[in-house]
Design a protein around this motif. Sequence first.
Motif, PDB file in Angstrom:
ATOM      1  N   SER A   1       0.770  -1.322   0.495  1.00 15.79           N
ATOM      2  CA  SER A   1       0.274  -0.296   0.356  1.00 15.79           C
ATOM      3  C   SER A   1       0.552   1.012  -0.136  1.00 15.79           C
ATOM      4  CB  SER A   1      -0.504  -0.152   1.289  1.00 15.79           C
ATOM      5  OG  SER A   1      -1.359   1.106   1.199  1.00 15.79           O
TER       6      SER A   1
ATOM      7  N   ILE B   1      -3.204  -8.559   2.405  1.00 16.80           N
ATOM      8  CA  ILE B   1      -4.551  -8.862   3.210  1.00 16.80           C
ATOM      9  C   ILE B   1      -5.541  -9.322   3.635  1.00 16.80           C
ATOM     10  CG2 ILE B   1      -6.415  -7.883   1.588  1.00 16.80           C
ATOM     11  CD1 ILE B   1      -4.694  -5.517   1.518  1.00 16.80           C
TER      12      ILE B   1
ATOM     13  N   ASP C   1      -9.722  -3.674  -4.335  1.00 15.50           N
ATOM     14  CA  ASP C   1      -8.423  -3.101  -3.529  1.00 15.50           C
ATOM     15  C   ASP C   1      -9.083  -2.043  -2.355  1.00 15.50           C
ATOM     16  OD1 ASP C   1      -9.162  -0.429  -5.136  1.00 15.50           O
ATOM     17  OD2 ASP C   1      -7.834  -0.581  -6.874  1.00 15.50           O
TER      18      ASP C   1
ATOM     19  N   TRP D   1      -2.664  -2.011  -3.020  1.00 16.12           N
ATOM     20  CA  TRP D   1      -3.990  -1.231  -1.668  1.00 16.12           C
ATOM     21  C   TRP D   1      -4.249   0.088  -1.732  1.00 16.12           C
ATOM     22  CZ3 TRP D   1      -8.431  -5.201  -0.674  1.00 16.12           C
ATOM     23  CH2 TRP D   1      -8.140  -6.435  -1.789  1.00 16.12           C
TER      24      TRP D   1
END
Length: 259
Positions: free
Chosen positions: A70, A77, A179, A218
Motif C-alpha cells: 500500500s 490482505i 483494492d 492496495w
Amino acid sequence: MTADFDFQCTICAKCCHDLRLPLTVSEALAWLERGNDVQILCDASPWLEEPPADNLQAAYRRRRTFATTSGTLPTRIAVILTATFAGPCPNLQPDNRCGIYDQRPLTCRIYPAEVNPFIELTPEHKACPPEAWTPGLPPLLRAGKLVDESVHATIQQSRALAESEVQAKQQLCGLLGIDHAAIWNEGFVAYSPACADLLTALRQLSNGIPTPPPSPAWHFVSNRRTTVEALSTVGASSSAAQANDTTHFEYLGFFPASE
Ligand code: SF4
Ligand code: SF4
C-alpha cells in the motif's frame, strides 16, 4: 483456565439471523447459484517485517493473507466471502430447520464453537439461549478441547481451506477491481459486487481459467483520522471512509468515527 461447557442446541435459530456468514469459495458459488447475496470483506495489516517464529497469532494471520503493498508499505490482505442477510437466513424454514442442511456452510456446522484458535469459546458471546448451556447436557468442551471429534475435524477443514484459498481470493479481487481494505481489527471494507459479476468471476477461478495479474497496490480506509494520518506517515496509501458513500464499497467500522 478454560471452562468446561455442556451444550445442546435448542433449535431457536437465533444464529441463523442477521449475519455476515463466512463462506469458502465453493460455498460462495453455491450460495450465489441459489440466488442469494454474497459480499467480499477486506482488511489489511501493515507487515514491515516477518514476526518471530513463536508469534503464533501472527503466523495464523500470515497464512490467511496475501502479500502486497500500500503505497510503499508492505501489507498483507485478508479477504472473507460472506453470505450477507438481514433477518432470517434465506434457507431458514418456518420450523427453524435449515433448508440446505446437508449442504450448509462449514461455519454453520461449527457453531457455537470458534474457528479462530485465539478466540475463547464463551457462551455470553454466542446467540444460544441460557438453557442451551445447562449443566448436564451433552459435553461440548472439556479442558479447552471440543468433545465432538467431527466438529473438531470441521474446524480443521475450515482453517485449511481459508489458507489454501488465499490465492484464489487475491485473483478474485483482481478480477473485480477490489483494492481497498480497512485496517485489521478496526473494521472491514465490504464490497457488494453484482451477483452476475461475482458468479462469473468465481466460475472463472473454479474452472482454472487464467486471470490477469492481481492489483499490485492496495489502499487503506479508516473512519478514524489518527489512523489515516499514522498510515500516511509510514508510506501507506490511506484515506478517510466517506460517510454514506457506498458507491464502491461500504465501510464497516468497529469504532465510532473520529475527526
Ligand atoms: S444455511 Fe442453514 S444453518 Fe446456516 S444460517 Fe442458513 S438456515 Fe442457518
Ligand atoms: S443459536 Fe445456538 S441454540 Fe439456537 S439454533 Fe443456533 S446453535 Fe442452536
